[in-house]
Design an enzyme around this catalytic site. Structure first.
Site, mmCIF file in Angstrom:
data_model
loop_
_atom_site.group_PDB
_atom_site.id
_atom_site.type_symbol
_atom_site.label_atom_id
_atom_site.label_comp_id
_atom_site.label_asym_id
_atom_site.label_seq_id
_atom_site.Cartn_x
_atom_site.Cartn_y
_atom_site.Cartn_z
ATOM 1 N N PHE A 300 0.892 -1.061 -0.195
ATOM 2 C CA PHE A 300 0.013 0.123 0.162
ATOM 3 C C PHE A 300 0.716 1.335 0.136
ATOM 4 C CE2 PHE A 300 -2.092 -3.325 2.711
ATOM 5 C CZ PHE A 300 -3.236 -3.695 1.725
ATOM 6 N N GLY A 301 2.207 1.284 0.297
ATOM 7 C CA GLY A 301 2.917 2.485 0.562
ATOM 8 C C GLY A 301 4.315 1.906 1.160
ATOM 9 N N ASP A 414 -0.944 -17.247 1.778
ATOM 10 C CA ASP A 414 0.165 -16.646 1.287
ATOM 11 C C ASP A 414 1.116 -16.865 2.175
ATOM 12 O OD1 ASP A 414 2.006 -15.582 -0.450
ATOM 13 O OD2 ASP A 414 1.588 -13.604 -0.081
#
Length: 500
Positions: A300-301, A414
């Site tokens: 996201f960043g 994951d």
């Protein structure tokens, strides 16, 4: 002096250990041969001498036979044992190595942690108070308890309670009814076995005569209650998951495959995801958060190393995930969703959420800081520096965290070494819940994704072929993680392509 004993072996049943070995090849030309056994209790990288509660039979020293029985070991604990050979001239001058290589013994679920000796301390027509003897626990690790109870003959309609003390009070029970109770203890490494069932009966109701008016009042009250239940049931059916209650560890099961309340709640039922985030996380004042330096780039960043100073508390080092200013609606939703997921977890092998900042920009997810970073990179940078025992200890921590997720109907999807973070003491913690999904409570307990990328090298065949993920597919991924750890971060399947 004699040479070292040979081929030390052991068998373990519960917490009872039997050690045996072969005599040294060189007795030193003497017949007064004796053996001494050394015991150490290990946690991660440190070992210390065993406590007095570990009992050797016939003795830990002066043994004349190449065998010894060991009792009093503690469940969920690692031990090492070394055997030394001595004779009458040992210690009188330079001598060859007399101690055989140490053997490593891992004690798992064992009989001493089975809860037993239940005592009924109080009862009436609607409640039962029961206590039990806490398992013998010599370490400083915390012990909690899980109680399952149900009416006799109604095993499919059970309730589970999570407790910190070895006692429980069951309320809102039926009068003059037999209830069966099972208890198990839980340590940071996982749960022990359930105890045998114990039966307890509530007292009969007060049998005093009732007037006709009271009887009529009770009948109308019961009918009204049934009507309310029926209306509530129809309403819940129509609303579906949009009216889910706040999660609680206590769950009442209407059968073993369909649970009325989910242990954890996703953001999906909320029209406003930010409301769900506030329900499960702690909103932090941005003035308490200090961002220092960038340590990575997240989905996201940017991810920062920083510090958190809450009022009245000491400053702690934290990791700060930020949401970039140019985020899309889907990125905003997934960012809030990951915070909500982490806010509902509490386990020593899962990264801990400290809080969130959602009312100021940039939005932040603040978690504990893991000094050694991602497991795959850490292993590659320290190749061949750790023993197999240390590597297995890392895997044990990962397995413990994943068991916690599985028991709470969670699928990670994951699991890979890149998504495991490592503390300074080599404790491994599961992180990165960007692909996690709550299991739907259908008959097979499966969740079918609607598309998106999947990590081929870590994904089970049925998940690749049909995009169906379960705790079983997480177990497959854990097998790949085992390969990564024991190969010090090698790429699974080497240079083969994804298609191969």
């Amino acid at each position: 002096p004699p040479s070292a004993p040979r081929n030390v072996s052991f068998s373990l049943i519960g917490t009872q250990l039997n050690l045996w070995w072969q005599p040294p090849s060189d007795h030193g030309g003497r017949k007064d041969l004796t053996y001494t056994v050394f015991c150490q209790r290990c946690h991660f990288l440190s070992c210390e001498p065993c406590e007095a509660g570990v009992i050797f039979s016939p003795s830990a020293s002066g043994l004349t036979k190449p065998a010894v029985d060991v009792d009093g070991l503690e469940a969920y604990t690692n031990y090492t044992f070394a055997v030394e050979a001595r004779n009458g001239v040992s210690g009188m001058g330079p001598a060859p190595q007399r101690t055989a290589p140490a053997v490593w013994v891992a004690v798992g679920h064992a009989a001493p942690v089975t809860v037993s000796q239940f005592v009924l301390t109080q009862r009436d027509d609607s409640s039962l108070s029961v206590s039990w003897l806490a398992p013998r626990q010599r370490s400083r690790t915390s012990v909690e308890y899980e109680v399952m109870f149900f009416e006799k003959g109604e095993e499919a309609r059970y309730t589970v309670k999570h407790l910190l003390e070895p006692n429980v009070t069951l309320t809102d029970l039926q009068p003059d009814t037999a209830y069966l109770l099972r208890v198990r203890s839980i340590t940071p490494l996982g749960p022990g076995p359930y105890s045998p069932e114990q039966e307890f009966r509530t007292l009969p109701p007060d049998t005093g005569a009732l007037s006709g008016g009271v009887i009529v009042t009770i009948i109308f009250g019961v009918l009204l209650f049934i009507g309310l239940l029926l209306g509530l049931f129809i309403f819940c059916r129509k609303q579906g998951r949009r009216r889910q209650a706040r999660p609680d560890y206590n769950t009442s099961g209407f059968d073993r495959e369909k649970v009325w309340l989910k242990p954890y709640v996703d953001l999906q039922p909320y029209d406003d995801p930010s409301r769900g985030v506030l329900e499960f996380t702690k909103e932090l004042n941005v003035s308490c958060v200090t961002m220092e330096n960038v340590i990575g780039e997240g989905e996201f960043g940017e991810v920062y190393r920083g510090s958190l100073r809450l009022p009245g508390k000491e400053r702690i080092v934290v990791a700060i995930k930020t949401l970039k200013s140019t985020y899309s609606d889907s990125q905003w939703w997934n960012f809030l969703r990951e915070a909500t997921i982490m806010g509902q977890f509490n386990h020593p092998n899962i990264v801990r959420l400290e809080g969130v900042v959602t009312k100021r920009r940039p939005m932040m997810i603040i978690t504990e800081y893991m000094e050694n970073g991602a497991l795959d990179t850490f292993l590659r940078e320290n190749e061949e520096k750790f023993s197999p025992v240390q590597l297995v200890s890392m895997l044990q921590g990962i397995a413990s965290g994943m068991t916690y997720l599985s028991e709470h109907n969670y699928v990670h999807r994951d699991l890979a070494a890149r998504n495991i973070l490592v503390t300074r003491s080599l404790q491994c913690k599961v992180s990165d819940f960007g692909l996690s999904r709550i299991l739907e409570n259908d008959a097979e307990g499966t969740y079918e994704t609607k598309g998106g990328k999947i990590p081929i090298r870590w994904t089970a065949p049925e998940a690749i072929a049909h995009r169906i993920f379960t705790s079983a597919s997480d177990v497959w991924s854990f097998g790949i993680v085992m390969w990564e750890v024991l190969s010090f971060g090698d790429k699974p399947y080497g240079n083969m392509t994804n298609q191969e």
